[in-house]
Scaffold this motif. Sequence first.
Motif, PDB file in Angstrom:
ATOM      1  N   GLY A 180       0.798  -1.217   0.000  1.00 36.95           N
ATOM      2  CA  GLY A 180       0.000   0.000   0.000  1.00 36.95           C
ATOM      3  C   GLY A 180       0.829   1.264   0.000  1.00 36.95           C
ATOM      4  N   ASN A 181       2.042   1.197   0.557  1.00 37.76           N
ATOM      5  CA  ASN A 181       2.919   2.370   0.598  1.00 37.76           C
ATOM      6  C   ASN A 181       3.932   2.386  -0.537  1.00 37.76           C
ATOM      7  OD1 ASN A 181       1.827   3.637   2.920  1.00 37.76           O
ATOM      8  ND2 ASN A 181       2.930   2.193   4.243  1.00 37.76           N
ATOM      9  N   ALA A 182       3.857   1.415  -1.469  1.00 38.42           N
ATOM     10  CA  ALA A 182       4.681   1.390  -2.684  1.00 38.42           C
ATOM     11  C   ALA A 182       6.170   1.447  -2.352  1.00 38.42           C
ATOM     12  CB  ALA A 182       4.301   2.532  -3.622  1.00 38.42           C
ATOM     13  N   ARG A 183       6.634   0.571  -1.471  1.00 39.88           N
ATOM     14  CA  ARG A 183       8.042   0.562  -1.101  1.00 39.88           C
ATOM     15  C   ARG A 183       8.435  -0.833  -0.630  1.00 39.88           C
ATOM     16  NH1 ARG A 183       8.334   3.375   4.974  1.00 39.88           N
ATOM     17  NH2 ARG A 183       6.640   2.140   5.874  1.00 39.88           N
ATOM     18  N   VAL A 184       9.738  -1.015  -0.422  1.00 36.09           N
ATOM     19  CA  VAL A 184      10.294  -2.237   0.171  1.00 36.09           C
ATOM     20  C   VAL A 184      10.989  -1.836   1.457  1.00 36.09           C
ATOM     21  CG1 VAL A 184      11.965  -4.106  -0.096  1.00 36.09           C
ATOM     22  CG2 VAL A 184      10.571  -3.378  -2.065  1.00 36.09           C
ATOM     23  N   GLN A 185      10.749  -2.583   2.525  1.00 40.36           N
ATOM     24  CA  GLN A 185      11.424  -2.348   3.799  1.00 40.36           C
ATOM     25  C   GLN A 185      12.320  -3.540   4.119  1.00 40.36           C
ATOM     26  OE1 GLN A 185       9.400  -0.092   7.005  1.00 40.36           O
ATOM     27  NE2 GLN A 185       7.488  -0.851   6.074  1.00 40.36           N
ATOM     28  N   VAL A 186      13.412  -3.249   4.799  1.00 36.59           N
ATOM     29  CA  VAL A 186      14.395  -4.273   5.146  1.00 36.59           C
ATOM     30  C   VAL A 186      14.577  -4.272   6.664  1.00 36.59           C
ATOM     31  CG1 VAL A 186      16.702  -5.173   4.708  1.00 36.59           C
ATOM     32  CG2 VAL A 186      15.553  -3.813   2.939  1.00 36.59           C
ATOM     33  N   PHE A 187      14.575  -5.480   7.270  1.00 33.81           N
ATOM     34  CA  PHE A 187      14.671  -5.638   8.713  1.00 33.81           C
ATOM     35  C   PHE A 187      15.694  -6.720   9.031  1.00 33.81           C
ATOM     36  CE2 PHE A 187      10.409  -4.440   7.518  1.00 33.81           C
ATOM     37  CZ  PHE A 187      10.070  -3.426   8.395  1.00 33.81           C
ATOM     38  N   THR A 188      16.118  -6.720  10.267  1.00 36.48           N
ATOM     39  CA  THR A 188      16.883  -7.864  10.769  1.00 36.48           C
ATOM     40  C   THR A 188      15.913  -9.019  11.015  1.00 36.48           C
ATOM     41  OG1 THR A 188      16.594  -7.284  13.102  1.00 36.48           O
ATOM     42  CG2 THR A 188      18.454  -6.278  11.920  1.00 36.48           C
ATOM     43  N   GLY A 189      16.433 -10.179  11.291  1.00 31.60           N
ATOM     44  CA  GLY A 189      15.570 -11.318  11.571  1.00 31.60           C
ATOM     45  C   GLY A 189      14.748 -11.155  12.825  1.00 31.60           C
ATOM     46  N   GLU A 190      15.108 -10.189  13.686  1.00 28.75           N
ATOM     47  CA  GLU A 190      14.352  -9.936  14.905  1.00 28.75           C
ATOM     48  C   GLU A 190      13.366  -8.791  14.737  1.00 28.75           C
ATOM     49  OE1 GLU A 190      17.769 -10.330  14.903  1.00 28.75           O
ATOM     50  OE2 GLU A 190      17.348 -12.463  15.349  1.00 28.75           O
ATOM     51  N   GLY A 191      13.326  -8.190  13.536  1.00 30.55           N
ATOM     52  CA  GLY A 191      12.346  -7.144  13.275  1.00 30.55           C
ATOM     53  C   GLY A 191      12.864  -5.735  13.426  1.00 30.55           C
ATOM     54  N   GLN A 192      14.178  -5.537  13.596  1.00 30.56           N
ATOM     55  CA  GLN A 192      14.713  -4.187  13.711  1.00 30.56           C
ATOM     56  C   GLN A 192      14.799  -3.560  12.316  1.00 30.56           C
ATOM     57  OE1 GLN A 192      18.565  -3.967  15.523  1.00 30.56           O
ATOM     58  NE2 GLN A 192      18.754  -1.749  15.237  1.00 30.56           N
ATOM     59  N   PHE A 193      14.262  -2.344  12.194  1.00 27.96           N
ATOM     60  CA  PHE A 193      14.246  -1.666  10.894  1.00 27.96           C
ATOM     61  C   PHE A 193      15.662  -1.280  10.485  1.00 27.96           C
ATOM     62  CE2 PHE A 193      14.156   2.317   8.465  1.00 27.96           C
ATOM     63  CZ  PHE A 193      13.406   1.928   7.363  1.00 27.96           C
ATOM     64  N   LEU A 194      16.008  -1.558   9.196  1.00 25.70           N
ATOM     65  CA  LEU A 194      17.320  -1.221   8.670  1.00 25.70           C
ATOM     66  C   LEU A 194      17.250  -0.115   7.629  1.00 25.70           C
ATOM     67  CD1 LEU A 194      18.815  -4.824   8.288  1.00 25.70           C
ATOM     68  CD2 LEU A 194      19.245  -3.158  10.121  1.00 25.70           C
ATOM     69  N   ARG A 195      16.379  -0.270   6.615  1.00 28.29           N
ATOM     70  CA  ARG A 195      16.316   0.719   5.538  1.00 28.29           C
ATOM     71  C   ARG A 195      15.049   0.476   4.721  1.00 28.29           C
ATOM     72  NH1 ARG A 195      20.177  -2.993   4.648  1.00 28.29           N
ATOM     73  NH2 ARG A 195      20.006  -4.332   2.773  1.00 28.29           N
ATOM     74  N   GLU A 196      14.811   1.389   3.824  1.00 23.63           N
ATOM     75  CA  GLU A 196      13.690   1.263   2.889  1.00 23.63           C
ATOM     76  C   GLU A 196      14.120   1.813   1.547  1.00 23.63           C
ATOM     77  OE1 GLU A 196      10.375   3.957   3.205  1.00 23.63           O
ATOM     78  OE2 GLU A 196      11.464   5.257   4.602  1.00 23.63           O
ATOM     79  N   PHE A 197      13.421   1.379   0.490  1.00 21.01           N
ATOM     80  CA  PHE A 197      13.668   1.959  -0.821  1.00 21.01           C
ATOM     81  C   PHE A 197      12.401   1.800  -1.658  1.00 21.01           C
ATOM     82  CE2 PHE A 197      15.372  -2.371  -0.897  1.00 21.01           C
ATOM     83  CZ  PHE A 197      14.756  -2.944  -1.998  1.00 21.01           C
ATOM     84  N   GLY A 198      12.338   2.635  -2.702  1.00 25.71           N
ATOM     85  CA  GLY A 198      11.172   2.660  -3.572  1.00 25.71           C
ATOM     86  C   GLY A 198      10.191   3.735  -3.137  1.00 25.71           C
ATOM     87  N   GLN A 199       9.496   4.275  -4.110  1.00 22.15           N
ATOM     88  CA  GLN A 199       8.436   5.235  -3.838  1.00 22.15           C
ATOM     89  C   GLN A 199       7.416   5.108  -4.962  1.00 22.15           C
ATOM     90  OE1 GLN A 199      11.656   6.472  -4.462  1.00 22.15           O
ATOM     91  NE2 GLN A 199      11.216   6.659  -6.660  1.00 22.15           N
ATOM     92  N   LYS A 200       6.229   5.651  -4.723  1.00 16.80           N
ATOM     93  CA  LYS A 200       5.163   5.482  -5.704  1.00 16.80           C
ATOM     94  C   LYS A 200       5.537   6.214  -6.982  1.00 16.80           C
ATOM     95  CE  LYS A 200       0.114   5.482  -6.088  1.00 16.80           C
ATOM     96  NZ  LYS A 200       0.045   4.020  -6.174  1.00 16.80           N
ATOM     97  N   GLY A 201       5.566   5.487  -8.115  1.00 15.06           N
ATOM     98  CA  GLY A 201       5.918   6.068  -9.391  1.00 15.06           C
ATOM     99  C   GLY A 201       6.183   5.006 -10.417  1.00 15.06           C
ATOM    100  N   ALA A 202       6.440   5.456 -11.641  1.00 21.28           N
ATOM    101  CA  ALA A 202       6.657   4.530 -12.743  1.00 21.28           C
ATOM    102  C   ALA A 202       8.071   4.592 -13.295  1.00 21.28           C
ATOM    103  CB  ALA A 202       5.659   4.819 -13.874  1.00 21.28           C
ATOM    104  N   GLY A 203       8.905   5.534 -12.833  1.00 19.18           N
ATOM    105  CA  GLY A 203      10.264   5.621 -13.333  1.00 19.18           C
ATOM    106  C   GLY A 203      11.185   4.621 -12.645  1.00 19.18           C
TER     107      GLY A 203
END
Length: 953
Positions: free
Chosen positions: A800-823
């Motif tokens: 729904g937020n048009a992105r990918v999120q990356v976490f550790t195996g325990e659920g700690q947030f590391l980074r995100e990338f992508g945004q809503k668009g076609a480019g």
Amino acid sequence: MLDVDQRPGVAGAPPAREATAPLDRTFDLTRVRGDVLAWGGVLLAATGIRLASLGNSALSPDGARAAFAALGLFDGSGARLDPAAGGPFAALFGALIFFLFGVSDAIARLGPALAGIGIVALALPLRPYLGRSGALLAGLLLAVSPGLAYFSRLVQPAMYAQFFALLLFVALLRLLDHGRAGDLVLAAVAAALLLAAAPTGPTLLLILALALGVVWLRDRTAGATAEGSFGAANLAAAARRGGAVAAVAALATLLLVLSAFGTVPGNLLRAPGDLLGAWGRGLLGPAGGLPGRGPLFALALLPLYEPLALLAGLLGLGGIFGGRGLARPRRVATARAILAGWAFAGLALLALGGGRQPHLLLLPALPLTLLAGLALGELIEGIDWRRGGWFWRGGGALLALVALLALAAWASTIGLLLRSEQYAAAGQQNQWFIALFLTAVVFALPLSGVAFWLAQGLGGRAAGRALALLALALLLGYGVRSAIGLSIYRPNSAAEPLVYASSTPQVLPALERLRRLARDETAVQRTPEDPTGGHGLRIAVDPAAEWPARWYLRDFPYLQVGDPAALAGAEPQVVIKPADEGTLPGYTEQRYRWTWSFPAGEPLSGDAENPLLRTLGFLFYRQHVPPAPSSDVDIAYGPSLAARLFPPPPAQGPFGLGERAGQGRAPGQFDRPRGVATGRDGSVYVVDMGNARVQQFARDGAFVRQFGAPGRGDGQFQRERQLGPTGIATDRDGFVYVADTWNHRIQKFTPEGAFVAKWGAYNNLVTPAPGAAAGDRQGFYGPRGVAVAPNGEVYVTDTGNARVQVFTGEGQFLREFGQKGAGPGGLNEPVGIALSADGSRVFVADSANARIAVFDPQGQPVAQYAVPSWQGRTYFEPYLALDAEGNLYTTSSATRQLLKLSREGQVVASSTGNEADGLLAAPIGVAVAPDGRVYVTDNARNYVARLAPLPNR
């Protein structure tokens, strides 16, 4: 003047007028008066409300008994014309209706419906006594009266009694007015029919007789008047001229009806006792009362169903007893006096006599409606309708319109105030305040001020009439809505307080199933008792469950009523009995809710905490009604029929992965499966979305276990709008990660399905909620795909937020990338995700952009592979999986295909996409096992396909 001979053929005579055949004549519709069209519309409305969908609901037990009595009289099988079976007149008239139109539920209801239409039509001869406008409005109110419309559609004698009471009232007024012997005969016949029509007939006859006595005494004490031609003197003159004929006509009518024109002569001896007993029971209710219905129950229904008739009728009563209504022409004053006595007596009987049955509200409802029509007719006639009058030019119409808008604005304001806690609980206080400001300050207060200013300009009397006209329109609309909803859409809904001892919606399907079963079993078994075949089942009906079953099974010659154990002859194949009588050995039973009633005496329930909201929900939508009490029935089938109807249940599993057990809840069955993943040991994990669980299978497809359940707790998965959990992945250590899509979180489990951890919460970054903290990037909006990198990092498509999120195996947030668009770097509805074996490439199913987007682990765009099969598709949820050679598998459910892409992004293989080949109908999830096998979930066929690697073209 010249003497011109007018004879034909004589010189000087005008030419003879040419004769015109009747069928050649023209009709000048411009000469049709407006009141004729108005009366036509009133009668059309009455007919539509009473006849529309007349046979859609099951007859009540009392209605079925009455219809069966009429059927017995019609087909000569005999009938006792007692009031308990609908009354003498109801059986006689019902038999005539069956003779004319055939036998069905709708035809059984046709007699009362015609009586209801006749009541509306009888307002027409009341014009000399109610006024032209008063009679027309009375007819309109009678046509749309919810109570009168509802009881016009039931097989009950109450409407016959109301019709004959109104006919007697009309005849009495005409008799007092003209003194004709014919009117006396009509009154005598109407009185006889009223006596035989229904248990309430003697009550109505007594009320009208007392009212007539009051008129007689008034004339005796008042002496000669300016209108001496109206009153008791005319009645006495008519009695002298035709009293004997009227008495003979009344007696003959009564004898003919009670004996059904001589076909049931024995009923003449029973009739007096039956009528007297039914009179007492009908007025006071059964001994011991009715559950939940106090002595004022029927009286309390008047303001609920007849607010306009009650309000305007009481105003009319007030005017009469205040003396204003009697200062009228003699015929009008007498009509008012009789109606006032009739209405007052009906209200008093309900208040003092303990009226508990809903149909008793008709006692005062009919005269109140006539009084309401009279009062509203005077209101209408008091408005200056001329183009230059005060209503149009002076602002009366504008006042009514502005007052209506102000009323709507205040209603919205009050609604917002009552729902303030709901807005607060949803975190929408700002929205609530803005809406409240708009409705109250911008609309309600200014409109109220304008209405007050217009009213001052008009003057109190004119403004009052304009506002009264608005109230009339609103209450009339409420009545029309109630009449249509009650009569057509909710005739047997226990949410309606008028519903008492009505058949439930389960009755017709249950008995129709029995008729179909009989047709299938005995269609070729024709006997003298059943010459057409198809009705040969032996059915036993317990007397406590006789109605309405006996009416609907009337064509079954081998049906017997009595204790099934004591019935003579062969053992019954079907038994219909009350549910509280225990089970029958050797029979298979199904239970049905048979009859129910409105739960009178029970408080309103439901989600609305505010009592006023609950009350308003009930008044307008019949919401918040507690469960209705019901009398249940068991239909028990003998062994041979039970074997046909109830085959042995399917095996309960567990089923293996390759068994294709079909949709279900048993272990190994699926309900719209989504994601699929494989473990290092070859285990296969499948997200069973519809069942809100994960199922695990061994390498060979044997069922291992299941875990998860619907809910929001740890280890549970939320279902919303028939959707549930979606994506799934495993890591090197065998831990399982599941996208709990509608709890907006990821859950982690051990290889054995034990809950380990969870992370995430709802966060809509596309259209953030008011008051949401700026820069808050945590959380998900409907996550779908999950993949685990070789280093243990967990990648999640936050769809729904048009992105990918990356976490550790325990659920700690590391980074995100992508945004809503076609480019490059843009995403639109990302779903599936997969990582290369070395973790250097991230593949994302960018579904709404019809491509696969390739990123490096830090989210930098690398490439985009177009997928032609996805072009123009929506909501098809493609998932991804990589094989050992780096080929990418993806699903295309819209084209029923599994696609294989090379490292360069070219489609090098695909399944046929032909559903007829039995392979895939709606492929969704995909996974590649260590041995190279490809697992694909099929959302339409509810199984997991296990395929060999697709060969390149």
